[in-house]
Design an enzyme around this catalytic site. Sequence first.
Site, PDB file in Angstrom:
ATOM      1  N   ASN A 184     -28.653 -21.867  14.818  1.00 13.09           N
ATOM      2  CA  ASN A 184     -28.917 -22.394  16.162  1.00 13.09           C
ATOM      3  C   ASN A 184     -29.297 -21.283  17.151  1.00 13.09           C
ATOM      4  O   ASN A 184     -29.932 -21.556  18.176  1.00 13.09           O
ATOM      5  CB  ASN A 184     -27.709 -23.185  16.676  1.00 13.09           C
ATOM      6  N   TYR A 190     -11.141 -32.565  26.867  1.00 18.45           N
ATOM      7  CA  TYR A 190     -11.275 -32.146  25.461  1.00 18.45           C
ATOM      8  C   TYR A 190      -9.920 -31.639  24.930  1.00 18.45           C
ATOM      9  O   TYR A 190      -9.770 -31.393  23.745  1.00 18.45           O
ATOM     10  CB  TYR A 190     -12.326 -31.047  25.287  1.00 18.45           C
TER      11      TYR A 190
HETATM   12  N1  LIG Z   1     -20.697 -34.470  29.297  1.00 18.15           N
HETATM   13  C1  LIG Z   1     -20.442 -35.292  28.308  1.00 18.15           C
HETATM   14  O1  LIG Z   1     -20.047 -36.447  28.523  1.00 18.15           O
HETATM   15  C2  LIG Z   1     -20.625 -34.823  26.895  1.00 18.15           C
HETATM   16  C3  LIG Z   1     -20.645 -35.770  25.866  1.00 18.15           C
HETATM   17  C4  LIG Z   1     -20.815 -35.302  24.555  1.00 18.15           C
HETATM   18  C5  LIG Z   1     -20.962 -33.956  24.317  1.00 18.15           C
HETATM   19  N2  LIG Z   1     -20.930 -33.055  25.342  1.00 18.15           N
HETATM   20  C6  LIG Z   1     -21.100 -31.588  25.097  1.00 18.15           C
HETATM   21  O2  LIG Z   1     -22.252 -31.403  24.283  1.00 18.15           O
HETATM   22  C7  LIG Z   1     -21.895 -30.652  23.109  1.00 18.15           C
HETATM   23  C8  LIG Z   1     -22.791 -31.039  21.958  1.00 18.15           C
HETATM   24  O3  LIG Z   1     -22.687 -32.430  21.661  1.00 18.15           O
HETATM   25  P1  LIG Z   1     -22.169 -32.974  20.277  1.00 18.15           P
HETATM   26  O4  LIG Z   1     -21.322 -31.960  19.677  1.00 18.15           O
HETATM   27  O5  LIG Z   1     -21.524 -34.270  20.454  1.00 18.15           O
HETATM   28  O6  LIG Z   1     -23.503 -33.269  19.481  1.00 18.15           O
HETATM   29  P2  LIG Z   1     -24.658 -32.334  18.843  1.00 18.15           P
HETATM   30  O7  LIG Z   1     -24.471 -30.921  19.243  1.00 18.15           O
HETATM   31  O8  LIG Z   1     -25.939 -33.038  19.139  1.00 18.15           O
HETATM   32  O9  LIG Z   1     -24.414 -32.527  17.306  1.00 18.15           O
HETATM   33  C9  LIG Z   1     -23.353 -31.946  16.643  1.00 18.15           C
HETATM   34  C10 LIG Z   1     -23.572 -32.229  15.160  1.00 18.15           C
HETATM   35  O10 LIG Z   1     -24.750 -31.542  14.738  1.00 18.15           O
HETATM   36  C11 LIG Z   1     -24.474 -30.816  13.545  1.00 18.15           C
HETATM   37  N3  LIG Z   1     -25.235 -29.554  13.603  1.00 18.15           N
HETATM   38  C12 LIG Z   1     -25.077 -28.515  14.469  1.00 18.15           C
HETATM   39  N4  LIG Z   1     -25.945 -27.530  14.204  1.00 18.15           N
HETATM   40  C13 LIG Z   1     -26.677 -27.955  13.139  1.00 18.15           C
HETATM   41  C14 LIG Z   1     -27.733 -27.382  12.394  1.00 18.15           C
HETATM   42  N5  LIG Z   1     -28.226 -26.170  12.680  1.00 18.15           N
HETATM   43  N6  LIG Z   1     -28.256 -28.095  11.371  1.00 18.15           N
HETATM   44  C15 LIG Z   1     -27.779 -29.321  11.055  1.00 18.15           C
HETATM   45  N7  LIG Z   1     -26.778 -29.923  11.723  1.00 18.15           N
HETATM   46  C16 LIG Z   1     -26.221 -29.240  12.759  1.00 18.15           C
HETATM   47  C17 LIG Z   1     -22.998 -30.585  13.522  1.00 18.15           C
HETATM   48  O11 LIG Z   1     -22.499 -30.607  12.207  1.00 18.15           O
HETATM   49  P3  LIG Z   1     -21.888 -29.296  11.471  1.00 18.15           P
HETATM   50  O12 LIG Z   1     -20.514 -29.064  12.025  1.00 18.15           O
HETATM   51  O13 LIG Z   1     -21.921 -29.677  10.046  1.00 18.15           O
HETATM   52  O14 LIG Z   1     -22.821 -28.160  11.784  1.00 18.15           O
HETATM   53  C18 LIG Z   1     -22.437 -31.783  14.295  1.00 18.15           C
HETATM   54  O15 LIG Z   1     -22.164 -32.851  13.429  1.00 18.15           O
HETATM   55  C19 LIG Z   1     -20.412 -31.002  22.925  1.00 18.15           C
HETATM   56  O16 LIG Z   1     -19.726 -30.123  22.050  1.00 18.15           O
HETATM   57  C20 LIG Z   1     -19.928 -30.971  24.345  1.00 18.15           C
HETATM   58  O17 LIG Z   1     -19.726 -29.633  24.766  1.00 18.15           O
HETATM   59  C21 LIG Z   1     -20.776 -33.480  26.635  1.00 18.15           C
END
Ligand SMILES: NC(=O)c1ccc[n+]([C@@H]2O[C@H](COP(=O)([O-])OP(=O)(O)OC[C@H]3O[C@@H](n4cnc5c(N)ncnc54)[C@H](OP(=O)(O)O)[C@@H]3O)[C@@H](O)[C@H]2O)c1
Length: 293
Positions: free
Chosen positions: A237, A48
Amino acid sequence: MQYVTTSNGVKIPQLGYGVFLMTSKDVHEHLPQALELGYRHIDTANAYFNEVAVGEEIRNSGIPREEIFLTTKLFPASYGKDVCMHDIDASLKRLDTDYVDLLFLHHPYGEYLQAWPILEQALAEGKTRTIGLSNFPLDKIGQIANNATVFPQVMQVEMNPRHNRHELKAALAGHDVAFEGWYPLGHGDPELLHMPVFEELAAKYGKSTAQIIERWHMQEGNIIFPKTMSVEHMKANMDIFDFALTDEEMARIDAIPQKPYYTVPDEPPEFFMARYDYSTQVRPFTNTALKKD
Ligand SMILES: NC(=O)c1ccc[n+]([C@@H]2O[C@H](COP(=O)([O-])OP(=O)(O)OC[C@H]3O[C@@H](n4cnc5c(N)ncnc54)[C@H](OP(=O)(O)O)[C@@H]3O)[C@@H](O)[C@H]2O)c1
């Protein structure tokens, strides 16, 4: 906060803050907000390219290190015998800490069989409190387990109502594995967030659809760390512990047709295998997100 306890007795806050795709500048701006609001679980990775900023903001917060659950992950070019422990130490240095709480092999490629015993050694030496696998399919989990002293304590996989992972959980039942879900909100997919079942339950409970999905995760026993750069969403959240979905509502969500956002490819994308200079802390590859199928 609710916790999930690992097989070796480590308590993981069930809700945390993920920093995927956040630049160091983003982390400097938003991680302090999350810590101020009470988040005590941070999910990062060497790939990251923001570990230095994460370490600095933990230090600046004044929160005792032991009150924060900190996770990082090793990208595949860090798996080789000659580099693995060196790269673990380099992550600790960037994070400005003596230990992480959870250390993953990030992707199921390259010399993962060589790397696992080195993670076990890091665990024994106190450089991490738990070890796990991220994105590993069952056959490769089996390969590692066959040679392991410590069965992976945590699995981090894509997990959301469109990919509930009930099969993987059933296959690993009996191994006392804690499950973490990435893309807990489908990476913010409006199609998921506006499904009628979530709209209906949001109206019933006076919550947002995102909160309904997060509540489903809590009741599934999943550990999640939704990513947001909005303070309102950070607050929302965390505000999911004052209501509960009924068994019937959980079953309706469990019945959603399964369609993962991402399929772990058998062969790695080229940028997964490159060796990077993490001291730059600027992401050298251009992917903005894992591909949606
Ligand atoms: N191990 C792996 O390969 C891997 C892969 C991907 C991710 N990850 C981990 O998982 C974490 C989460 O995944 P992600 O960030 O890709 O996806 P996510 O958490 O499913 O989705 C993030 C999105 O959701 C929105 N969001 C967040 N809270 C919200 C709410 N209360 N209401 C409406 N929309 C909301 C955010 O927009 P806003 O900014 O507008 O709130 C953002 O666009 C990552 O940060 C990382 O730490 C790990």
